[in-house]
Each structure stands twice: as structure tokens, then as C-alpha cells.
Design an enzyme around this catalytic site. Structure first.
Site: not given
Ligand code: AMP
Length: 347
Positions: A67-68, A71, A75, A90, A184
Site C-alpha cells: 500500500l505504501g 519512514n 505497509v 504496517k 507530523d
């Protein structure tokens, strides 16, 4: 002077895009190191959180796709083999003491949160490589950042923005009332689903404020979305109010969706430290589009006060006319914006 300060700030993430820490699928699903994180070592989660530490094993899930990458690690979209339920998994790589502390903090915060405005964690699973993975609620619309990219960075209409700002404010209100500061907030850390919900995610650099007014001093998060007092703490007495800093990041996020590009730099410009420093600390925020309403202008200006004590709190912003007088069709408009994602959301 600027160079010296730059050298003192090694932990911040300067770019708008997060650096990718590669984790290969094979290293993730194989290996035999024992986990350095045991869920039993953590403080108890609230009974309502629906959070379990040991119920799940990696082998219960089939990996669907990546998915991505953030840092801390990769995931994955995964599917529970027996129930067919879809989750996001994740992985959290904890190489070194600083990362280990961040991972423990992220787990602790997710254990403490139980709100529809914050991405849910269903468990922490030790991995064979000795790290851990978070089993997260799957958000099928990606992030506000990917949504903006998918619509070729066309600005969001104002009524949809009021709905977006309202949802993020509700999330921040929940976190701040539990003494959690995110540190963040940015489009890439706000997950959406095709039902139109927005949830705050990625607590890698977040903090639980254990003392009532304990100010933060550390330089963590994504520099581009940092408030002036965080970006250049020296000029502000070395400490900052992290609650007010979250509000700045929220304001910048909403402004980005309004303008279609990172607000403090011309479209497409890649930031360096000095450019960001000038833009955040010294320059006035950019003009809004001509058609922007007075309420919206005022809302943004309340968020982007350079002097943090003048910045409105989340509670004040929730009572701002831009939010209270928001058109209820804004939610429908937001859903319309995400509707092209619905067909792509299937695993
Ligand atoms: P992170 O490491 O939390 O910054 O996540 C990296 C990327 O993974 C995000 O930008 C999202 O695209 C994706 N992602 C993270 N968590 C989820 C989730 N719960 N559901 C869907 N996608 C996610």
C-alpha cells in the site's frame, strides 16, 4: 549561523516526500530473530480499544499488495485467510535505540486510542525478523496526499474543505484531550476511506504529554509542515507548545488542498532547508484564491499565526464559523471527490 543550525537538526524529515526504507517481502516473511517487542511489556490498553497483542499470527494473513512505504517500513494490504477480512499490515523496523523508542511509542499511542477519527490498530504481531507489525484498519481511499495527486492536484472546493477540516479537527481534539500530540500532521498522514471518513495515522514521532504543560524540545516530523517555533526553536526560547504546533500543520494541510500544491513554495519546487526556513519563519502565508470566503480566510489565518500563543486551539477552531456554518453538502462533495477511488479500492 544557518549552516550551524542545520547541522544541529539531523532528525527532521526535510523533504515533502518521506525517505523510503526498503523492506523486502522475503525479509519480512522469513527469518528467525525473536521479536524485540513483546506486547506484554506494554501498559494495558483501555478495555474498549478492541486491541489485542497476541491473537493474530503473520501466517493468518495473505499478503495482497504493497500500500505504501513510510519512514518506519512498508505497509501491506493483507487478507485474513479464514474470515476474508482486509487489513493494512504496517511493518515497523526498529534498527537502533531511537527507532525502537519510536516504535514503542507508536504502539503505546495506538493502544490508548479508541476513536473513529484515529486509525484503529487490531493487534501487534511479532515478525520472524525480530521486529513487529501493526495490524491496522484498512483505509481504502489512501491518503489526502494521494487523493490530491489522483485528481492532478486540482484544488478541493471550499465546502468539501470545511468537511475535511472538521474531521481532522475532531481527530486532533480527541488526541489532544488524551494528551497526545501528533507532531507530523500532513496530507500523507491523513487516511481516507470511500465512506468519506478521514482518520489520523502514523504516530511514529508522536508523544504523550505526561506533564500538564510540558513543552516539547525535539525536532522530529516533516520539516515542511513544521510551525515556525518548531522549525527554528532557538528563536523562540528553545521550547514550543506541541498542541499549537499541530494546529499550524493542520492549517497548512487544509491550505494545500485549497491551492493544490504545498502552500509555502511555488508548485513543483523541491525544498531545501534554507528555503523552507525563510518560507516558514519569515514570509507571510500565500494568498488564498480570490473566490475564498471571508470565513475560510479567517480560519486559515487563525491556524497560521506565526506567534504560537496567538494561534487558535483545536477547541476554538471547532467553534469557528467556517466549521460551524459548514454546508452539509460539503460531505457529499467530499464523497464525490473520492468516488473515482471506489472502483480502485477493491483488493
Ligand atoms: P506510514 O508508514 O504510516 O506513513 O504509511 C505509508 C503509506 O502506507 C501511507 O502513505 C498510505 O499510503 C499507506 N497506509 C498506511 N496505513 C494504511 C492503512 N491503515 N490503510 C491503507 N493504507 C495505509
Amino acid at each position: 549561523m544557518a549552516v550551524m543550525r542545520q547541522r544541529r537538526l539531523p532528525q527532521g524529515n526535510l523533504t515533502l516526500e518521506l525517505p523510503i526504507k526498503e523492506l523486502t517481502t522475503s525479509s519480512y516473511f522469513s527469518g528467525d530473530r525473536r521479536s524485540r517487542f513483546t506486547t506484554s511489556a506494554l501498559p494495558p490498553a483501555p478495555a474498549s480499544a478492541g486491541f489485542s497483542g497476541s491473537e493474530h499470527r503473520l501466517s493468518d494473513f495473505e499478503k495482497v499488495k504493497v500500500l505504501g512505504r513510510g519512514n518506519g517500513g512498508t505497509v501491506y494490504q493483507v487478507q485474513h485467510r479464514r474470515t476474508g477480512s482486509i487489513y493494512a499490515l504496517k511493518s515497523l523496523i526498529s534498527d537502533g535505540p531511537i527507532r525502537r523508542k519510536q516504535v514503542s511509542r507508536e504502539i503505546e499511542i495506538l493502544r490508548r486510542t479508541d476513536s473513529n477519527t484515529v486509525v484503529r490498530c487490531h493487534g501487534v504481531i511479532p515478525t520472524p525478523s525480530g521486529d513487529v507489525a501493526l495490524l491496522l484498519e484498512y483505509m481504502d481511499g489512501g491518503t489526502l496526499e494521494s487523493l490530491l495527486a489522483a485528481r492532478e492536484r486540482r484544488p478541493f472546493p471550499e465546502s468539501a474543505l470545511a468537511c475535511v477540516a472538521h474531521q481532522i479537527l475532531l481527530g486532533l481534539s480527541y488526541l489532544h484531550s488524551h494528551k497526545i500530540v501528533h507532531r507530523d500532521i500532513k496530507p500523507g498522514n491523513l487516511l481516507i476511506n470511500t465512506a468519506g471518513e478521514i482518520k489520523i495515522a502514523d504516530f511514529g514521532v508522536s508523544k504523550i504529554m505526561r506533564q500538564p504543560l510540558g513543552p516539547c524540545v525535539s525536532y522530529v516530523g516533516t520539516s515542511a509542515y513544521m510551525s515556525p517555533e518548531r522549525f527554528d526553536p532557538e528563536s523562540y526560547g528553545g521550547k514550543y507548545d506541541p498542541y499549537a504546533a499541530d494546529v499550524w500543520s493542520l492549517g497548512l494541510t487544509v491550505l494545500e488542498l485549497h491551492l493544490g500544491h504545498f502552500p509555502l513554495l511555488p508548485p513543483g519546487q523541491r525544498p531545501d532547508w534554507a528555503t523552507l526556513m525563510c518560507a516558514i519563519c519569515f514570509r507571510e502565508p500565500p494568498e488564498l484564491q480570490e473566490a475564498a470566503s471571508a470565513d475560510f480566510r479567517d480560519f486559515i489565518s487563525r491556524c497560521l499565526q506565526k506567534e504560537s500563543s496567538k494561534r487558535w486551539s483545536v477547541a476554538q477552531l471547532l467553534a469557528h464559523p467556517f466549521i460551524t456554518r459548514r454546508d452539509l453538502s460539503g460531505f457529499d462533495q467530499f464523497r464525490e471527490i473520492i468516488s473515482p477511488l471506489v472502483t480502485n479500492a477493491e483488493p
